[in-house]
Design a protein around this motif. Structure first.
Motif, PDB file in Angstrom:
ATOM      1  N   GLU A   1       4.058   0.119  -6.806  1.00  0.00           N
ATOM      2  CA  GLU A   1       3.955   1.140  -7.853  1.00  0.00           C
ATOM      3  C   GLU A   1       4.523   0.598  -9.163  1.00  0.00           C
TER       4      GLU A   1
ATOM      5  N   ASP B   1       0.853  -1.172   0.000  1.00  0.00           N
ATOM      6  CA  ASP B   1       0.000   0.000   0.000  1.00  0.00           C
ATOM      7  C   ASP B   1       0.894   1.228   0.000  1.00  0.00           C
ATOM      8  N   GLU B   2       0.310   2.387   0.152  1.00  0.00           N
ATOM      9  CA  GLU B   2       1.093   3.599  -0.015  1.00  0.00           C
ATOM     10  C   GLU B   2       2.191   3.762   1.025  1.00  0.00           C
ATOM     11  N   SER B   3       2.083   3.079   2.161  1.00  0.00           N
ATOM     12  CA  SER B   3       3.110   3.251   3.185  1.00  0.00           C
ATOM     13  C   SER B   3       4.360   2.430   2.910  1.00  0.00           C
TER      14      SER B   3
ATOM     15  N   PHE C   1       7.813   7.142  -0.072  1.00  0.00           N
ATOM     16  CA  PHE C   1       7.448   7.190   1.339  1.00  0.00           C
ATOM     17  C   PHE C   1       8.589   6.660   2.205  1.00  0.00           C
TER      18      PHE C   1
ATOM     19  N   ALA D   1      -1.067  14.482  -6.173  1.00  0.00           N
ATOM     20  CA  ALA D   1      -1.317  13.100  -6.597  1.00  0.00           C
ATOM     21  C   ALA D   1      -1.501  13.009  -8.106  1.00  0.00           C
TER      22      ALA D   1
ATOM     23  N   ASP E   1       9.094   8.226  -8.877  1.00  0.00           N
ATOM     24  CA  ASP E   1       8.183   9.157  -8.215  1.00  0.00           C
ATOM     25  C   ASP E   1       7.708  10.132  -9.281  1.00  0.00           C
TER      26      ASP E   1
ATOM     27  N   GLN F   1       5.669  15.375  -0.286  1.00  0.00           N
ATOM     28  CA  GLN F   1       4.630  14.865  -1.171  1.00  0.00           C
ATOM     29  C   GLN F   1       4.382  15.796  -2.345  1.00  0.00           C
TER      30      GLN F   1
ATOM     31  N   ASN G   1       5.546   2.477  -0.551  1.00  0.00           N
ATOM     32  CA  ASN G   1       6.137   2.901  -1.819  1.00  0.00           C
ATOM     33  C   ASN G   1       7.483   3.571  -1.558  1.00  0.00           C
TER      34      ASN G   1
END
Length: 310
Positions: A265, A121-123, A128, A185, A283, A182, A125
């Motif tokens: 990703e 999940d996004e945590s 991050f 998106a 990214d 960040q 990638n």
């Protein structure tokens, strides 16, 4: 008649069912799957070093295991900075092994040996994890435990040995770091399109197309782990990254570039003689690539090059 082994079996099942959660936690805290697995092994060793009476007296074995694993990670993070100073070149978190291709930004299939792999999940990638790696050990532990795993600050305080208020401040500081890093998106399908276009331009040795896909201020970082041909410092600027990419395929024309999921990703891997030699994460901000991470360290690629267990 109930034997002693029958009585211990439920205990074993309950304890081992925590393994995935502990791996998930330790990987996010350390950025290394190998180190995470070592932490979990050490945690279980401490559990079984206790007497049966001591284990039975623990009200929540899962909470005990999480506390011990977190503290082991905290100790490792404290010593990791000294190890990084001796590391040759740039250090990038270890990419999670995943042999699945991606289509329109959606990972397909399941990773090899899913019970032993991280929930993607996004945590996890790469962008991050890179920000997490820049935090202090206490910031990282407080943030991951509270914001990712939803532990209360009272529980976090018990684990890290600080007051709940101090842990709240640590997590707040970590949050500011995350927000500052960040980018707006970009839809998953668009990210996939851009990475695929990068692959096609790279294979075609089309430098103009590569430059057009890279942010002018893009940064490229390679982790070679001491390989003689590795780039030891970040490459700054889209044109410089594009020229280096073209130089690689010119010098190693037998490279095969494949689309693979990298930490949840769209990413790329490069194979030479059927063996993965580079794993690349991206990214994407808007319609441009602003960071590119290439892992070449053979130790970090070992999980990608061994056959999954059947």
């Amino acid at each position: 008649m109930t034997t002693q082994s029958d009585q211990s079996e439920p205990d074993l099942n309950a304890i081992m069912s925590e393994r995935r959660q502990l791996i998930n936690l330790a990987y996010r805290l350390l950025g290394s799957l190998a180190d995470a697995e070592d932490v979990v092994q050490e945690t279980y060793a401490r559990w079984y070093a206790m007497s049966r009476e001591q284990r039975d007296a623990i009200e929540s074995p899962g909470a005990w295991l999480t506390t011990v694993a977190s503290r082991v990670c905290l100790d490792l993070l404290g010593s990791a900075r000294a190890r990084r100073e001796r590391y040759v070149g740039e250090w990038i978190p270890e990419p999670l092994p995943d042999r699945t291709e991606w289509i329109s930004g959606r990972p397909g299939g399941t990773a090899a040996d899913p019970a032993d792999r991280i929930t993607l999940d996004e945590s996890v990638n790469m962008a991050f994890l890179v920000v997490l790696d820049a935090m202090t050990p206490a910031e990282r532990v407080a943030f991951v435990l509270h914001d990712v795993f939803r532990y209360s600050f009272a529980e976090v305080a018990e684990i890290v040995g600080r007051t709940p208020g101090a842990c709240r401040q640590l997590a707040s500081s970590a949050r500011r770091r995350i927000r500052a890093a960040q980018a707006p998106a970009t839809p998953a399908a668009r990210r996939a399109d851009i990475v695929r276009a990068f692959k096609q331009a790279w294979e075609a040795k089309d430098i103009d197309a590569l430059v057009g896909l890279l942010d002018p201020d893009a940064t490229g970082i390679a982790d070679g782990g001491g390989l003689a041909s590795a780039v030891l410092h970040p490459i700054e600027g889209g044109e410089q990254i594009a020229r280096y990419a073209i130089d690689i395929v010119a010098r190693v024309p037998e490279l095969t570039i494949l689309e693979r999921t990298v930490n949840g990703e769209p990413g790329l891997v490069a194979q030479r003689d059927g063996v993965i030699v580079v794993v690349m994460a991206f990214d994407v901000a808007g319609d441009r690539i602003r960071h590119l991470w290439a892992v070449r360290n053979p130790e970090k690629l070992r999980p990608w090059t061994v056959e999954p267990r059947r």
